[in-house]
Design a protein around this motif. Structure first.
Motif, PDB file in Angstrom:
ATOM      1  N   VAL A 303       0.014   2.519   1.883  1.00 44.93           N
ATOM      2  CA  VAL A 303       0.473   1.970   0.669  1.00 44.93           C
ATOM      3  C   VAL A 303       0.353   0.515   0.876  1.00 44.93           C
ATOM      4  O   VAL A 303       0.653  -0.124   1.953  1.00 44.93           O
ATOM      5  N   ILE A 305      -0.985  -3.425  -1.666  1.00 46.69           N
ATOM      6  CA  ILE A 305      -1.058  -4.061  -2.711  1.00 46.69           C
ATOM      7  C   ILE A 305      -2.810  -4.427  -2.580  1.00 46.69           C
ATOM      8  O   ILE A 305      -2.988  -5.235  -1.829  1.00 46.69           O
ATOM      9  N   ILE A 332       5.455  -4.133  -3.376  1.00 48.47           N
ATOM     10  CA  ILE A 332       5.230  -2.579  -3.218  1.00 48.47           C
ATOM     11  C   ILE A 332       6.642  -2.140  -3.947  1.00 48.47           C
ATOM     12  O   ILE A 332       7.765  -2.584  -3.404  1.00 48.47           O
ATOM     13  N   LYS A 333       6.342  -0.774  -4.574  1.00 45.41           N
ATOM     14  CA  LYS A 333       7.600  -0.366  -5.158  1.00 45.41           C
ATOM     15  C   LYS A 333       8.009   0.771  -4.175  1.00 45.41           C
ATOM     16  O   LYS A 333       7.252   1.382  -3.629  1.00 45.41           O
ATOM     17  N   GLU A 335       9.093   3.352  -4.703  1.00 47.42           N
ATOM     18  CA  GLU A 335       8.807   4.963  -5.066  1.00 47.42           C
ATOM     19  C   GLU A 335       7.212   4.992  -4.968  1.00 47.42           C
ATOM     20  O   GLU A 335       6.847   6.172  -4.629  1.00 47.42           O
ATOM     21  N   GLN A 336       6.492   3.987  -4.612  1.00 47.13           N
ATOM     22  CA  GLN A 336       4.965   4.203  -4.171  1.00 47.13           C
ATOM     23  C   GLN A 336       4.956   4.992  -2.672  1.00 47.13           C
ATOM     24  O   GLN A 336       4.250   5.802  -2.232  1.00 47.13           O
ATOM     25  N   GLU A 339       6.654   8.756  -3.244  1.00 44.33           N
ATOM     26  CA  GLU A 339       5.575   9.568  -3.762  1.00 44.33           C
ATOM     27  C   GLU A 339       4.564  10.257  -2.887  1.00 44.33           C
ATOM     28  O   GLU A 339       4.205  11.527  -2.892  1.00 44.33           O
ATOM     29  N   LYS A 340       4.083   9.360  -2.020  1.00 47.94           N
ATOM     30  CA  LYS A 340       3.220   9.791  -1.230  1.00 47.94           C
ATOM     31  C   LYS A 340       4.020  10.912  -0.094  1.00 47.94           C
ATOM     32  O   LYS A 340       3.193  11.565   0.358  1.00 47.94           O
TER      33      LYS A 340
END
Length: 346
Positions: A303, A305, A332-333, A335-336, A339-340
């Motif tokens: 994760v 940017i 960085i959100k 949920e990033q 989600e992974k």
């Protein structure tokens, strides 16, 4: 086959760096059955060597008995009295390891040392005119040292260790693992520039445990980290803080049972990698291109940017953010991350 060659290997450094040596030494021993390795490293990291035939842990105490040149000479003498060393592989290439290898070189032993690729890493992290290209991985750089000594070492991606059973002392804290996936969460790193804001990481934690689907285990070490993780666990009873509660050997067994580890660019990424545990790694000032991605890990789980031209600004994360806003982490959100994790488990 009888042992005919004894190689001294040195890596007198942090836990994550030492963990990355283990897959390489295991591969060397698998491909060269006549070889034995004497591994000199921090006196606290012996559990990393457990279960690998012909890998002998030799503890070094560079802040005590082996401090300074006289102490390193004592270390050299102690090794020499116990083992007939045939060659030295310096996987650290810093002042301490250079002194140790010099003693062996003066004794007529062949020596090979890691090339850290400093020029390429400097071009990758400089402020202006970056050269954003992947560097040779640290794992491969370690392997190259052994090849210099004439040993076979062809690296793959297979886990070094199989999952380990949980000791009773660990089970008393975590309970037995059932069908509920276990997610490790290791939010800390040596430098702030490598840490995702804890408040945002808490949002990711809340999302993961809200419907009871996942069991989240919180990893850390040191008094301050333990206190913060205990506070977090108090707010989220479905999460369990294991920080500071177990020995390294017990913690490794626990890590081996995880389905996913969430980690910064830090030691827990490398510990999980030894067991083939997928790692959702969070990168800020540092970058996988510098060569420190966990052994066998896929960059698709990283994760980060990717459209910040200032990234990466440091190889190790030890330089302050020149922008002053830590955008590489702040943008960085949560949920990033979640989600992974969900995609890996599914």
């Amino acid at each position: 086959m009888a042992i005919t060659t004894t190689i001294l290997v040195t890596r007198l450094s942090a836990l994550g760096d030492v963990a990355m040596t283990v897959p390489v030494m295991k591969q060397v021993l698998d491909e060269n059955p006549e070889v034995r390795i004497i591994f000199v490293t921090n006196k606290n990291w012996g559990a990393l060597c457990a279960g690998i035939p012909r890998l002998v842990f030799f503890p070094a105490d560079v802040k005590g008995e082996h401090k300074g040149v006289p102490g390193l000479y004592r270390l050299f003498r102690s090794i020499s009295r116990q083992y007939r060393i045939d060659a030295v592989a310096d996987l650290h290439n810093v002042l301490r390891s250079k002194i140790v290898r010099t003693f062996f070189r003066l004794a007529g032993k062949p020596v090979a040392a890691i090339d850290k690729g400093r020029a390429g890493k400097k071009a990758l992290t400089r402020k202006e005119d970056k050269v954003l290209q992947p560097q040779t991985s640290t794992i491969e750089r370690y392997a190259m040292v052994f090849r210099q000594l004439g040993l076979r070492c062809t690296m793959g991606t297979q886990p070094v260790f199989a999952p380990r059973p949980l000791p009773e002392r660990v089970l008393a804290v975590t309970g037995a693992k059932n069908t509920q996936p276990w997610v490790g969460l290791a939010p800390f790193a040596t430098y702030r520039e490598k840490m995702y804001p804890l408040a945002k990481l808490e949002m990711a934690l809340a999302a993961l445990i809200k419907d009871g689907t996942y069991r989240v285990l919180l990893f850390g070490g040191g008094k301050a980290e333990v206190a913060q993780l205990n506070e977090l666990a108090a707010r989220y009873p479905q999460a369990v803080s294991v920080a500071g509660r177990f020995t390294l050997e017990e913690e490794l067994a626990l890590i081996s049972q995880l389905d996913v580890m969430i980690s910064m660019d830090s030691a827990n990424m490398h510990l999980a990698s030894l067991y083939g545990v997928p790692v959702v790694s969070v990168w800020g000032a540092t970058h996988p291109y510098a060569g420190f991605m966990g052994y066998g890990q896929s960059e698709q789980y990283a994760v980060q940017i990717t459209d910040l031209t200032c990234r990466p600004c440091s190889v190790f994360g030890n330089k302050p953010c020149f922008r002053g806003d830590h955008a590489c982490m702040e943008w960085i959100k949560p949920e990033q991350i979640t989600e992974k994790v969900i995609s890996i488990i599914r």
